[in-house]
Design an enzyme around this catalytic site. Structure first.
Site, PDB file in Angstrom:
ATOM      1  N   ASP A 153     -10.942  -8.598   7.897  1.00 53.45           N
ATOM      2  CA  ASP A 153     -12.544  -8.344   7.312  1.00 53.45           C
ATOM      3  C   ASP A 153     -13.108  -9.878   6.938  1.00 53.45           C
ATOM      4  OD1 ASP A 153     -12.136  -5.775   7.496  1.00 53.45           O
ATOM      5  OD2 ASP A 153     -12.581  -5.720   5.329  1.00 53.45           O
ATOM      6  N   ASP A 212      -3.321 -18.102   1.456  1.00 52.61           N
ATOM      7  CA  ASP A 212      -4.283 -18.663   1.213  1.00 52.61           C
ATOM      8  C   ASP A 212      -4.567 -19.851   1.747  1.00 52.61           C
ATOM      9  OD1 ASP A 212      -2.063 -19.804   0.052  1.00 52.61           O
ATOM     10  OD2 ASP A 212      -2.753 -20.508  -2.219  1.00 52.61           O
ATOM     11  N   LYS A 257       3.618 -15.509   1.774  1.00 48.99           N
ATOM     12  CA  LYS A 257       3.135 -15.915   0.912  1.00 48.99           C
ATOM     13  C   LYS A 257       4.434 -16.517   0.325  1.00 48.99           C
ATOM     14  CE  LYS A 257       1.044 -17.688  -3.001  1.00 48.99           C
ATOM     15  NZ  LYS A 257       0.328 -18.592  -2.630  1.00 48.99           N
ATOM     16  N   TYR A 284       0.108  -1.382   0.063  1.00 44.73           N
ATOM     17  CA  TYR A 284       0.118  -0.298  -0.254  1.00 44.73           C
ATOM     18  C   TYR A 284       1.300   2.000  -0.685  1.00 44.73           C
ATOM     19  CZ  TYR A 284      -3.959  -3.154   0.947  1.00 44.73           C
ATOM     20  OH  TYR A 284      -4.657  -4.035   1.061  1.00 44.73           O
ATOM     21  N   ASP A 327      -5.544  -6.818   5.547  1.00 49.32           N
ATOM     22  CA  ASP A 327      -6.373  -5.736   5.649  1.00 49.32           C
ATOM     23  C   ASP A 327      -8.464  -7.325   5.358  1.00 49.32           C
ATOM     24  OD1 ASP A 327      -8.173  -3.663   4.460  1.00 49.32           O
ATOM     25  OD2 ASP A 327      -7.147  -3.684   2.789  1.00 49.32           O
TER      26      ASP A 327
END
Ligand code: NAD
Length: 367
Positions: free
Chosen positions: A256, A228, A195, A144, A252
């Site tokens: 959520d 994942d 990852k 970001y 993020d």
């Protein structure tokens, strides 16, 4: 007894409604405990735009700078959604606050009481005792914020956009420390999510976290998981986690997902901790409900104040070191909702509904 100095930024729509109740709870417990609260209320978000022409008015930022913590409501809503993206209340208020106070660690408790399992989209048999995990998200680094971040036109005329994911060892270590401290106060298990099979930043993340825990927290149980898989495992069996921590973008998304499986946003609190110490020798922090301004129910006195009240409890714990007091507020909320069965509309499930004020009154009776 110490003075607790904090800035109160209620924001928009239900923000001021639930904030009023959180302040009543704080005033009540402070009077009982002989604590002095020193707080001032300032505009932010749409209220800042309407009254000062800016989502984060200079006077509000100044107030925050003079404070040891920020108790934040939520900002935004239909009234301002036609503004350009960079002027939108959320982006123009929260991002500058994160930047101004280097709020690098976002802590979100994923707590669903056993009695509220119906609020979760997960099957009740997967979460017979509710959910109790914590998600910690790195908030100031990664893709970001990394540079370069550009959109260019190539020679053949098509467009190409680039975002850059960057992490330094020091950024990884400081969020690992937050995860370790959090795990110490709970089940002593930490799952670091990355990852590392694809991303260089994740290879560094995994190596740094492994070395950091071996050096500083060898007694804690550390595991690693690909993002994942973590997304699947959260939906399959959330309680296999104790403390889950990860970089900005993965956090993020996962935080959520966690909010959804934990049911009503009206119950979800969060803390964002900054670099360095406040005048209490604790982290400066911004404390806010995980949900938004709920324009659909604003002005009716029916919003659930629990997320705001629980966010205030997190402020007492992290920025003022008042862990026992924070735990008392958390226990009072739990008892009110579960044992007493006092419910706002979002968590009623057929039971009688109370309003925002009655919910806070019931919580104060349990304090
Ligand atoms: P929302 O979280 O405001 O509402 C989603 C649903 O949850 C709604 O049905 C709402 O009524 C319910 N809900 C949320 N909080 C509740 C509470 N305390 N009690 C009872 N029910 C509650 O999400 P949205 O509708 O997508 O967003 C509304 C506005 O809030 C948008 O402008 C959005 O940008 C903003 N927003 C702000 C923040 C923030 O300030 N940090 C976060 C998320 C969304």
């Amino acid at each position: 007894m110490p003075t607790l100095t904090f800035a109160v930024l209620p924001g928009d729509y239900i923000g001021p409604e639930v904030m009023t109740e959180a302040l009543r709870v704080l005033d009540y417990i402070a009077a009982k405990e002989g604590l002095t609260l020193s707080y001032a209320i300032a505009d932010v978000g749409g209220a800042g735009i309407d009254r000062h022409g800016k989502a984060l008015p200079d006077s509000t930022l100044e107030l925050c700078r003079r404070s040891d913590a920020i108790l934040f409501g939520s900002v935004g809503g239909p009234k301002w959604e036609k503004l350009p993206p960079n002027d939108q209340p959320e982006r123009a208020a929260l991002l500058p606050l994160r930047k101004a106070f280097s709020l690098f660690a976002n802590i979100r408790p994923g707590l669903l009481y056993k009695d509220l399992v119906d609020a979760s989209p997960l099957k009740a048999e997967r979460i017979p005792n509710g959910i109790d995990i914590v998600c910690i998200r790195e908030l100031t680094g990664g893709i970001y914020f990394g540079q370069p971040k550009t959109t260019t036109t190539l020679e053949n005329g098509e467009q190409q956009a680039i975002d850059t994911m960057v992490y330094k060892t020091s950024e990884i270590e400081r969020i690992a420390e937050v995860a370790a401290v959090t795990a110490r106060s709970r089940g002593r298990r930490v799952c670091s999510v990355d990852k590392a099979n694809v991303l260089e930043t994740s290879v560094l993340w995994r190596r740094t976290v492994t070395e950091y825990f071996a050096r500083k927290h060898p007694d804690l149980a550390l595991t690693h998981m690909y993002v994942d898989n973590a997304a699947m495992q959260l939906a399959r069996d959330p309680n296999q986690f104790d403390v889950l921590f990860t970089e900005n973008m993965f956090g993020d998304i996962l935080s959520d997902e966690m909010a959804v499986i934990c049911g009503s946003l009206g119950m979800m609190s969060s803390a964002s901790l900054g670099v360095g110490s406040n005048s209490h020798g604790r982290p400066f922090g911004l404390y806010e409900p995980a949900g938004g301004t709920a324009p659909d129910i604003a002005g009716q006195g029916v919003a659930n104040p629990c997320a705001q009240i629980l966010s205030a409890a997190l402020m007492l714990r992290y920025s003022f070191g008042l862990d026992a007091l924070a735990s008392r507020i958390e226990a009072a909320v739990r008892k009110t909702v579960t044992v007493d069965g006092v419910r706002t509309g979002d968590i009623a499930f057929g039971r009688p509904r109370v309003g925002t004020r009655e919910m806070a009154d019931a919580i104060m009776r349990n304090l």
